[in-house]
Scaffold this motif. Structure first.
Motif, PDB file in Angstrom:
ATOM      1  N   ARG A  14       5.828 -14.645  65.669  1.00 59.30           N
ATOM      2  CA  ARG A  14       4.701 -14.852  64.739  1.00 59.30           C
ATOM      3  C   ARG A  14       3.364 -14.717  65.452  1.00 59.30           C
ATOM      4  O   ARG A  14       2.413 -14.149  64.909  1.00 59.30           O
ATOM      5  CB  ARG A  14       4.804 -16.224  64.068  1.00 59.30           C
ATOM      6  CG  ARG A  14       5.692 -16.230  62.855  1.00 59.30           C
ATOM      7  CD  ARG A  14       5.498 -17.492  62.012  1.00 59.30           C
ATOM      8  NE  ARG A  14       5.782 -18.715  62.727  1.00 59.30           N
ATOM      9  CZ  ARG A  14       6.991 -19.268  62.840  1.00 59.30           C
ATOM     10  NH1 ARG A  14       8.024 -18.702  62.291  1.00 59.30           N
ATOM     11  NH2 ARG A  14       7.151 -20.394  63.511  1.00 59.30           N
ATOM     12  N   LEU A  17       2.689 -11.003  65.879  1.00 60.08           N
ATOM     13  CA  LEU A  17       2.347 -10.393  64.587  1.00 60.08           C
ATOM     14  C   LEU A  17       0.927 -10.770  64.162  1.00 60.08           C
ATOM     15  O   LEU A  17       0.182  -9.927  63.655  1.00 60.08           O
ATOM     16  CB  LEU A  17       3.362 -10.801  63.513  1.00 60.08           C
ATOM     17  CG  LEU A  17       4.760 -10.208  63.677  1.00 60.08           C
ATOM     18  CD1 LEU A  17       5.740 -10.873  62.712  1.00 60.08           C
ATOM     19  CD2 LEU A  17       4.735  -8.703  63.490  1.00 60.08           C
ATOM     20  N   THR A  18       0.555 -12.019  64.405  1.00 63.78           N
ATOM     21  CA  THR A  18      -0.803 -12.462  64.077  1.00 63.78           C
ATOM     22  C   THR A  18      -1.827 -11.701  64.925  1.00 63.78           C
ATOM     23  O   THR A  18      -2.851 -11.242  64.415  1.00 63.78           O
ATOM     24  CB  THR A  18      -0.944 -13.986  64.291  1.00 63.78           C
ATOM     25  OG1 THR A  18      -0.013 -14.648  63.431  1.00 63.78           O
ATOM     26  CG2 THR A  18      -2.350 -14.461  63.996  1.00 63.78           C
ATOM     27  N   SER A  42       4.432  -2.159  65.490  1.00 63.05           N
ATOM     28  CA  SER A  42       5.389  -3.249  65.306  1.00 63.05           C
ATOM     29  C   SER A  42       5.960  -3.698  66.650  1.00 63.05           C
ATOM     30  O   SER A  42       6.217  -2.884  67.532  1.00 63.05           O
ATOM     31  CB  SER A  42       6.522  -2.815  64.377  1.00 63.05           C
ATOM     32  OG  SER A  42       7.224  -1.728  64.936  1.00 63.05           O
TER      33      SER A  42
END
Length: 194
Positions: A14, A17-18, A42
């Motif tokens: 997470r 991704l943030t 990604s």
């Protein structure tokens, strides 16, 4: 045999991704390849990053987990990497980076994927030698956050490797660790990088 890539902790993923979703974090990363990337980026191939304990010897080589590294893929190639670190409050994003270890990691993973035995891939840092290796742990079901190097584990030095150590050549841990231990203990006598 296929590699058994361990799942990264969800909070570590997470944080990456943030950071990928933050224009400020990407812009301040000083990674031109990530800034120029076309299309969505990604995080893939999470690998736990372990550091070889300096007091380790070939007979009892222990490590400690310092973070998780994700290759950042855009299209068909990795353009950067993201590193997370474990803090007292949990997982935190550390930084984005690029450089020779990214394609070297991909190459070592491709080489390992065709070996006759299954392995759990990890990264092993040997700070005293400024060295990074793909650590192929023989116990695919082991907790990726813990680890003692087994004599039969394989170490694949990533490029650039220290002089005299061939990059991308798999070595049994029992054979390479005594060489690394000897070099690390000699390093202070030769002087240290300022």
């Amino acid at each position: 045999m296929p590699l058994h890539v361990p799942p990264a902790p969800a909070p570590a993923l997470r944080t990456v991704l943030t950071a990928l979703g933050s224009p400020t974090a990407v812009r301040e990363a000083r990674t031109p390849s990530l800034l120029r990337a076309q299309g969505p980026a990604s995080p893939e191939l999470p690998l736990p990053v372990h550091v070889l304990d300096s007091a380790s010897t070939a007979g009892g080589s222990t490590t400690h987990l310092t973070g998780w590294r994700f290759l950042i893929r855009c299209g068909d190639r990795a353009v950067a990497a993201a590193e997370t670190m474990l803090t007292p409050d949990g997982w935190a994003f550390s930084h984005f980076f690029e450089g020779p270890y990214i394609p070297s990691t991909e190459r070592a993973l491709r080489q390992a994927d065709v070996l006759p035995h299954a392995y759990q891939p990890r990264l092993l840092s040997i700070p005293g030698l400024y060295m990074l290796a793909l650590w192929l742990h023989g116990d695919c079901d082991a907790d990726a956050a813990t680890g003692r190097l087994a004599a039969t584990d394989l170490l694949v030095p990533l490029a650039p490797a220290p002089p005299g150590i061939a990059a991308h050549r798999p070595h049994l841990a029992a054979e390479l660790l005594p060489v690394l231990t000897h070099r690390v203990t000699r390093a202070p006598l030769l002087g240290s990088p300022a």
